[in-house]
Structures are given as structure tokens and as C-alpha cells.
Design an enzyme around this catalytic site. Structure first.
Site, PDB file in Angstrom:
ATOM      1  CD  GLN A 145      -4.468  -7.511   2.182  1.00 27.62           C
ATOM      2  OE1 GLN A 145      -5.216  -6.877   1.453  1.00 27.62           O
ATOM      3  NE2 GLN A 145      -4.295  -7.197   3.442  1.00 27.62           N
ATOM      4  CG  ASP A 169      -4.350  -1.266  -1.767  1.00 24.21           C
ATOM      5  OD1 ASP A 169      -5.093  -0.999  -0.814  1.00 24.21           O
ATOM      6  OD2 ASP A 169      -3.840  -2.386  -1.956  1.00 24.21           O
ATOM      7  CE  LYS A 179      -8.237  -4.862   2.531  1.00 25.05           C
ATOM      8  NZ  LYS A 179      -6.892  -4.660   2.020  1.00 25.05           N
TER       9      LYS A 179
HETATM   10  N1  L34 Z   1      -2.454  -4.112  -0.523  1.00 19.88           N
HETATM   11  N2  L34 Z   1      -2.173  -4.681   1.684  1.00 19.88           N
HETATM   12  C1  L34 Z   1      -2.780  -3.928   0.760  1.00 19.88           C
HETATM   13  N3  L34 Z   1      -3.705  -2.983   1.067  1.00 19.88           N
HETATM   14  C2  L34 Z   1      -4.044  -2.762   2.369  1.00 19.88           C
HETATM   15  O1  L34 Z   1      -4.903  -1.778   2.673  1.00 19.88           O
HETATM   16  C3  L34 Z   1      -3.456  -3.548   3.366  1.00 19.88           C
HETATM   17  N4  L34 Z   1      -3.817  -3.449   4.684  1.00 19.88           N
HETATM   18  C4  L34 Z   1      -2.806  -3.639   5.724  1.00 19.88           C
HETATM   19  C5  L34 Z   1      -2.074  -4.949   5.398  1.00 19.88           C
HETATM   20  N5  L34 Z   1      -1.839  -5.174   3.982  1.00 19.88           N
HETATM   21  C6  L34 Z   1      -2.493  -4.492   2.994  1.00 19.88           C
HETATM   22  C7  L34 Z   1      -5.024  -3.845   5.155  1.00 19.88           C
HETATM   23  O2  L34 Z   1      -5.974  -4.094   4.441  1.00 19.88           O
HETATM   24  C8  L34 Z   1      -3.659  -3.725   6.976  1.00 19.88           C
HETATM   25  N6  L34 Z   1      -5.020  -3.910   6.503  1.00 19.88           N
HETATM   26  C9  L34 Z   1      -6.142  -4.194   7.316  1.00 19.88           C
HETATM   27  C10 L34 Z   1      -7.441  -4.253   6.809  1.00 19.88           C
HETATM   28  C11 L34 Z   1      -8.528  -4.545   7.614  1.00 19.88           C
HETATM   29  C12 L34 Z   1      -8.353  -4.781   8.940  1.00 19.88           C
HETATM   30  C13 L34 Z   1      -7.081  -4.723   9.468  1.00 19.88           C
HETATM   31  C14 L34 Z   1      -5.980  -4.432   8.655  1.00 19.88           C
HETATM   32  C15 L34 Z   1      -9.538  -5.128   9.775  1.00 19.88           C
HETATM   33  O3  L34 Z   1     -10.583  -5.410   9.262  1.00 19.88           O
HETATM   34  N7  L34 Z   1      -9.395  -5.133  11.118  1.00 19.88           N
HETATM   35  C16 L34 Z   1     -10.475  -5.421  12.015  1.00 19.88           C
HETATM   36  C17 L34 Z   1     -10.471  -6.870  12.525  1.00 19.88           C
HETATM   37  C18 L34 Z   1      -9.155  -7.550  12.519  1.00 19.88           C
HETATM   38  C19 L34 Z   1      -9.206  -9.023  12.956  1.00 19.88           C
HETATM   39  O4  L34 Z   1     -10.120  -9.419  13.699  1.00 19.88           O
HETATM   40  O5  L34 Z   1      -8.280  -9.777  12.553  1.00 19.88           O
HETATM   41  C20 L34 Z   1     -10.377  -4.440  13.183  1.00 19.88           C
HETATM   42  O6  L34 Z   1     -11.388  -4.273  13.873  1.00 19.88           O
HETATM   43  O7  L34 Z   1      -9.319  -3.836  13.372  1.00 19.88           O
END
Ligand code: L34
Length: 295
Positions: free
Chosen positions: A96, A119, A52
Site C-alpha cells: 500500500q 496492483d 481490500k
Molecule cells: N499500492 N496503494 C497501492 N495500491 C492502490 O490501489 C492504492 N490505492 C490508492 C492509495 N494507495 C494505493 C487504493 O487502494 C487509493 N486506494 C483506494 C482504495 C479503496 C478506497 C479508496 C481508495 C475505498 O474503498 N473507498 C471507499 C470508502 C473510503 C472511506 O470511507 O475512507 C469509497 O467509497 O470511496
């Protein structure tokens, strides 16, 4: 079968957002400023927050990244949130999740100024969404709508099955898919741990949203040929064949389900990057709509 590519789609949307930020700047407006709070050292949360903050930089946003020890009190965290609420330079605030067990996520979220709730988790944001009023949509469901739109997938009239009833994905997804909007107008069923005949229900679906948090929960025998599958799960499982000894899998048994589908999101590079897009779009809206938030 076509892959719904979250990386490519988010790259395309981010290019547009970057231009929007340049235009804001050129016309004398402030650039969006996102403040992200993370508590503790959960490696997955750290990776998501790092994504982010990096995306803020890519798009020309300002960002503040606050990282606190697990041992902080709820009172301390609320003080930090209030400081950001009162700071006029900050447009969006994100805490988060998950938080350590001794801190109530509900209490913390309820204390975020709804005008900065990028969010979309605050009761005001969720209430507006429920009533079909403009407001911040929760980032993951918003990202899913964006990827469906990008691939011109019209869900109107479809039988959709959402698996999982969390406040941040499953429940809002049912509202967004069924509301009288575009995307929307689908017929929606929600399944959860107490659902009877889950397999039969999921098998009827034209579109499946899997957000249950269990690796490879959705198997090929549960999927109607030609269905669209959106996999929200991000589960790390042991895999001795990889360098790190583990790998990410979704809530869907991708290998066996994908050949059956018309469209499917992979994990990683599916819904995850789209969540970040949803967040960034909300943060730009927070700047634009500052004066409109109580309308
Ligand atoms: N407050 N908490 C708050 N807001 C959110 O919107 C989230 N979420 C979830 C968990 N807690 C939160 C996220 O940000 C899940 N989440 C999230 C955000 C980004 C990614 C996955 C989950 C992400 O970038 N995933 C990539 C790579 C993951 C890796 O390599 O570890 C993907 O390609 O899926």
C-alpha cells in the site's frame, strides 16, 4: 444526470467473481491468495487496506495482511517482499502506498515479482499496458474502465481530459482511454499543475477524469453541459456538522457540477470500490495466467 454507482457496480462484479472462485475451487484449483503489506498508521491507508482484506474474505480468497511499524528499514521491507515472491501459495502482492519517506516506493515496487504484481505498478506491467499487451492494469484505472463498461458508456471518439499525471492514475488513464481497444479510441488531453488555460481545456471535454488530489478542484464553470465526470479524488475535509468532524469529498465540486453532467461518479461510493474490484480481478488473473506471464 445519472450517478455512476461504484458500490452497486462493484457489488454486481463481486458476485460474478465469487462464483468464479467457487468454480475454481470445485474444479480442484487453489483459491486466489492476495498478500497486502501496509507500513505505518495512516488512517486512510488502513481503511483502504481493511476494505481490500474484507473483500478477499467476501470472495473466498485467501489473504495475508502484514502491518509493519513506520520505523522499519527499506531492506527489511524488501526481505518481506522477497519472501512473498518466493512463496508459491501467494498469487498477488500489494504494498500500500504511500510509504514512509525513508523507503523508496519505486525500489519496493520494482522488487515485486511481475507475475504477482496485481496492483499493476511494476515497470513490466506498465510497459505491457503501454504496448497494448495483456497484463495487470493499475487497479484504479482498471476500475474506471469497468464502471464505464458496466454503464455501456462508449468513449470512442470522445474528447477526454485527464487532470493529474500520477504514475498510478492520471498517466495510465491517458493510455487506456486512447488505445485501440474497447473501452478506448478516445482523443485524450492530460492537464497538470503547469497547464495553461486549464479551465478552457477542461470545458471542451466530453469526459473528465479528475485525479489531482485537490478538494473540489473541478468547478461548474469548467464543465461542459452533458459531460461525463469521473472523480478519482478522496480528500478528507473538516465538517463540524458531521459526527466525526470531517467528511470525504472528491476533486470535483459535486453539488454544483452534478446537475450539469450526463453521468458522474460520487465520492465516496464511486471510483474507490471500483479500485478494489480491479485489484480482485487482477488477483484472479494472476492465478489463471501463472504460466503465461512471460509470453
Ligand atoms: N499500492 N496503494 C497501492 N495500491 C492502490 O490501489 C492504492 N490505492 C490508492 C492509495 N494507495 C494505493 C487504493 O487502494 C487509493 N486506494 C483506494 C482504495 C479503496 C478506497 C479508496 C481508495 C475505498 O474503498 N473507498 C471507499 C470508502 C473510503 C472511506 O470511507 O475512507 C469509497 O467509497 O470511496
Amino acid at each position: 444526470m445519472q450517478i455512476l454507482d461504484g458500490n452497486a457496480t462493484s457489488a454486481y462484479i463481486k458476485e460474478q467473481l465469487k462464483k468464479e472462485v467457487e468454480e475454481m475451487k470445485a474444479s480442484g484449483h487453489k483459491v486466489p491468495h492476495l498478500a497486502v503489506i501496509i507500513v505505518g498508521n495512516n488512517p486512510a491507508s488502513e481503511a483502504y487496506v481493511a476494505n481490500k482484506v474484507r473483500t478477499c474474505k467476501e470472495l473466498g480468497f485467501e489473504s495475508t495482511h502484514l502491518h509493519f511499524e513506520t520505523s522499519i528499514t527499506e531492506e527489511f521491507l524488501l526481505e518481506q517482499v522477497n519472501k512473498l515472491n518466493d512463496d508459491d501459495s501467494v498469487d498477488g502482492i500489494l504494498v500500500q502506498l504511500p510509504l514512509p519517506a525513508h523507503i523508496s516506493g519505486d525500489v519496493v515496487i520494482n522488487n515485486i515479482n511481475p507475475a504477482k504484481d496485481v496492483d499493476g505498478f511494476h515497470p513490466i506491467s506498465q510497459g505491457k499496458m503501454l504496448l497494448g499487451q495483456p497484463g495487470f492494469l493499475p487497479a484504479t484505472p482498471y476500475g474506471i474502465l469497468l464502471i464505464l463498461e458496466h454503464y455501456n458508456i462508449d468513449v470512442a471518439g470522445m474528447d477526454c481530459v485527464v487532470i493529474g499525471r500520477s504514475n498510478i492514475v492520471g498517466t495510465p488513464m491517458t493510455i487506456l482511454l486512447s488505445r485501440n481497444a474497447k473501452p478506448g479510441n478516445a482523443t485524450v488531453t492530460i492537464c497538470h499543475s503547469r497547464t495553461k488555460n486549464l479551465k478552457e481545456i477542461v470545458k471542451r471535454a466530453d469526459l473528465i477524469v479528475a485525479a489531482i488530489g485537490r478538494p473540489k478542484f473541478v468547478t461548474a464553470d469548467m464543465v461542459k453541459p452533458g459531460a461525463i465526470v469521473i472523480d478519482v479524488g478522496i480528500n478528507r475535509i473538516d465538517d463540524p456538522t458531521t459526527k466525526s468532524g470531517s467528511r470525504l469529498v472528491g476533486d470535483v465540486d459535486f453539488e454544483n457540477v452534478a446537475p450539469l453532467c450526463s453521468y458522474i461518479t460520487p465520492v465516496p461510493k464511486g471510483v474507490g470500490p471500483m479500485t478494489i474490484c480491479g485489484l480482485m480481478k487482477n488477483t484472479i488473473d494472476a492465478v489463471k495466467q501463472k504460466k503465461l506471464v512471460n509470453s
